[in-house]
Design a protein around this motif. Structure first.
Motif, PDB file in Angstrom:
ATOM      1  N   THR A  72       0.805  -1.224   0.000  1.00  0.00           N
ATOM      2  CA  THR A  72       0.000   0.000   0.000  1.00  0.00           C
ATOM      3  C   THR A  72       0.839   1.275   0.000  1.00  0.00           C
ATOM      4  N   SER A  73       2.115   1.158   0.317  1.00  0.00           N
ATOM      5  CA  SER A  73       2.944   2.363   0.426  1.00  0.00           C
ATOM      6  C   SER A  73       3.513   2.808  -0.917  1.00  0.00           C
ATOM      7  N   ILE A  74       3.432   1.972  -1.940  1.00  0.00           N
ATOM      8  CA  ILE A  74       4.015   2.340  -3.228  1.00  0.00           C
ATOM      9  C   ILE A  74       2.941   2.916  -4.148  1.00  0.00           C
ATOM     10  N   ASN A  75       3.391   3.671  -5.123  1.00  0.00           N
ATOM     11  CA  ASN A  75       2.483   4.352  -6.044  1.00  0.00           C
ATOM     12  C   ASN A  75       1.726   3.338  -6.904  1.00  0.00           C
ATOM     13  N   LYS A  76       0.408   3.363  -6.822  1.00  0.00           N
ATOM     14  CA  LYS A  76      -0.416   2.365  -7.515  1.00  0.00           C
ATOM     15  C   LYS A  76      -0.291   2.469  -9.027  1.00  0.00           C
ATOM     16  N   LEU A  77      -0.472   3.674  -9.539  1.00  0.00           N
ATOM     17  CA  LEU A  77      -0.474   3.852 -10.990  1.00  0.00           C
ATOM     18  C   LEU A  77       0.871   3.472 -11.601  1.00  0.00           C
ATOM     19  N   SER A  85       8.940  -2.275  -4.137  1.00  0.00           N
ATOM     20  CA  SER A  85       8.708  -1.944  -2.724  1.00  0.00           C
ATOM     21  C   SER A  85      10.011  -2.013  -1.931  1.00  0.00           C
ATOM     22  N   LYS A  86      10.867  -2.987  -2.260  1.00  0.00           N
ATOM     23  CA  LYS A  86      12.154  -3.110  -1.573  1.00  0.00           C
ATOM     24  C   LYS A  86      13.102  -1.982  -1.980  1.00  0.00           C
ATOM     25  N   SER A 138       6.579  12.701  -5.392  1.00  0.00           N
ATOM     26  CA  SER A 138       6.329  11.292  -5.714  1.00  0.00           C
ATOM     27  C   SER A 138       6.822  10.955  -7.114  1.00  0.00           C
ATOM     28  N   ALA A 139       6.579  11.881  -8.044  1.00  0.00           N
ATOM     29  CA  ALA A 139       7.019  11.644  -9.425  1.00  0.00           C
ATOM     30  C   ALA A 139       8.537  11.575  -9.507  1.00  0.00           C
ATOM     31  N   ILE A 140       9.212  12.457  -8.781  1.00  0.00           N
ATOM     32  CA  ILE A 140      10.675  12.503  -8.844  1.00  0.00           C
ATOM     33  C   ILE A 140      11.302  11.298  -8.150  1.00  0.00           C
ATOM     34  N   VAL A 141      10.778  10.955  -6.975  1.00  0.00           N
ATOM     35  CA  VAL A 141      11.398   9.897  -6.191  1.00  0.00           C
ATOM     36  C   VAL A 141      11.257   8.530  -6.856  1.00  0.00           C
ATOM     37  N   TYR A 142      10.278   8.379  -7.745  1.00  0.00           N
ATOM     38  CA  TYR A 142      10.069   7.085  -8.394  1.00  0.00           C
ATOM     39  C   TYR A 142      10.878   6.919  -9.681  1.00  0.00           C
TER      40      TYR A 142
END
Length: 327
Positions: free
Chosen positions: A83-88, A134-135, A157-161
């Motif tokens: 649940t902590s990671i970006n779904k899309l 997730s890891k 969120s966009a940058i960190v992913y």
């Protein structure tokens, strides 16, 4: 050990939710197949619209199933577990990896590429992607917190992913590509030779129904990896082993769905199961029983595993017995 059991139980729950959520799709596909069969008998097609158009529509709806499975599993994994990671982004990444691996392994001409067809990859890749990203995100957790303190949530969120997205993509592509190369099943495994048709028929019945129980299209999967050419041989006069399978073994679809529908009408007191049985009745006459498999559900329902797998086996034994006693 308990942790492993808990994780396995969670994955099973996710798979159940993923396939059950696709029930409207299965009903639509079943309705289209039924409509095509009825149209062949009652509609006089013209040059502007013919039976091939309907077959193309059926192929389109059927061909997109692995993609839908991939998306559904990705969604339910991140919605219920990761649940902590970006779904899309996780769904997009899983789909990209799935399509890319299929393209690299199976497609020589990009212009001829239509749909992926690996149900196994459609199921495994979302699980692998969700776990991996997730890891990796744990490593970037401090960086994410720093960004959120100075930027809006959407931008941070966009940058960190960006890096986790790229790293996970290439790790996954490499892993599944080399896995696919090492397991080359393009030509099909020839398990039995001529005169062993009955043995191959029984194996096809057992494995295909067992795979359906776990949400994998059993016949398609089995026929994709096993050479079944000898089933084109005649079992009886004017009846091949493949025709025997379709007409007398799995009448009503995998697991002999017609038998289950009859049992539901006579014995079921559950409103949901009774409704699914009534809804599936027109379709099981055409060996279409996805509504039963994912509507009751039979999928991952271990109380129905034994009858689902063994009833077609019994049908096959009875068919062969009556044939032998009649000649």
């Amino acid at each position: 050990m308990k942790r492993l059991q808990a994780q396995l139980s969670l994955i099973i729950s996710v798979l159940q939710a993923s396939f059950i959520s696709l029930v409207p799709y299965y009903i639509l596909y079943s309705f289209i197949l039924l409509s095509i069969e009825l149209a062949k008998s009652f509609i006089d097609f013209g040059p502007s619209f013919n039976i091939q158009d309907l077959n193309n529509l059926s192929s389109l709806i059927n061909g997109i199933l692995p993609v839908l499975i991939n998306i559904s599993i990705s969604y339910h994994l991140v919605n219920l577990y990761y649940t902590s990671i970006n779904k899309l982004l996780t769904i997009v990444l899983s789909l990209l990896v799935y399509l890319s691996v299929d393209l690299l392994l199976n497609v020589k001409d990009i212009n001829s590429y239509v749909f992926p067809n690996s149900f196994i990859m459609a199921i495994i890749i979302p699980i692998f992607i969700s776990f991996t990203i997730s890891k990796i995100m744990i490593i970037f957790e401090k960086y994410e917190n720093d960004l959120k303190s100075s930027l809006s949530n959407n931008i941070s969120s966009a940058i960190v992913y960006i890096l986790p997205f790229i790293i996970t993509f290439f790790i996954s592509i490499s892993f599944f590509y080399f896995l696919g190369i090492s397991i080359n099943l393009d030509s099909g495994i020839e398990i039995f030779t001529k005169s062993s048709e009955e043995a191959l028929l029984f194996l096809r019945i057992l494995i295909s129904n067992l795979l359906w129980f776990f949400g994998i299209h059993g016949i398609n999967f089995f026929d994709a990896i096993v050479n079944i050419d000898i089933l084109d041989n005649f079992a009886y006069a004017n009846l091949t082993y493949k025709e025997l399978f379709n007409l007398f073994v799995i009448f009503g679809g995998s697991g002999a769905g017609l038998s289950l529908v009859i049992a539901i009408f006579f014995a079921s007191k559950d409103k949901h199961i009774s409704f699914v049985g009534k809804a599936s009745l027109p379709f099981v006459f055409f060996n279409i029983n996805e509504i039963l498999i994912f509507g009751i559900p039979i999928f991952m329902n271990f109380s129905l595993l034994i009858p689902f797998v063994l009833v077609p086996v019994i049908n096959c034994i009875l068919s062969l017995f009556f044939y032998l006693t009649m000649i």
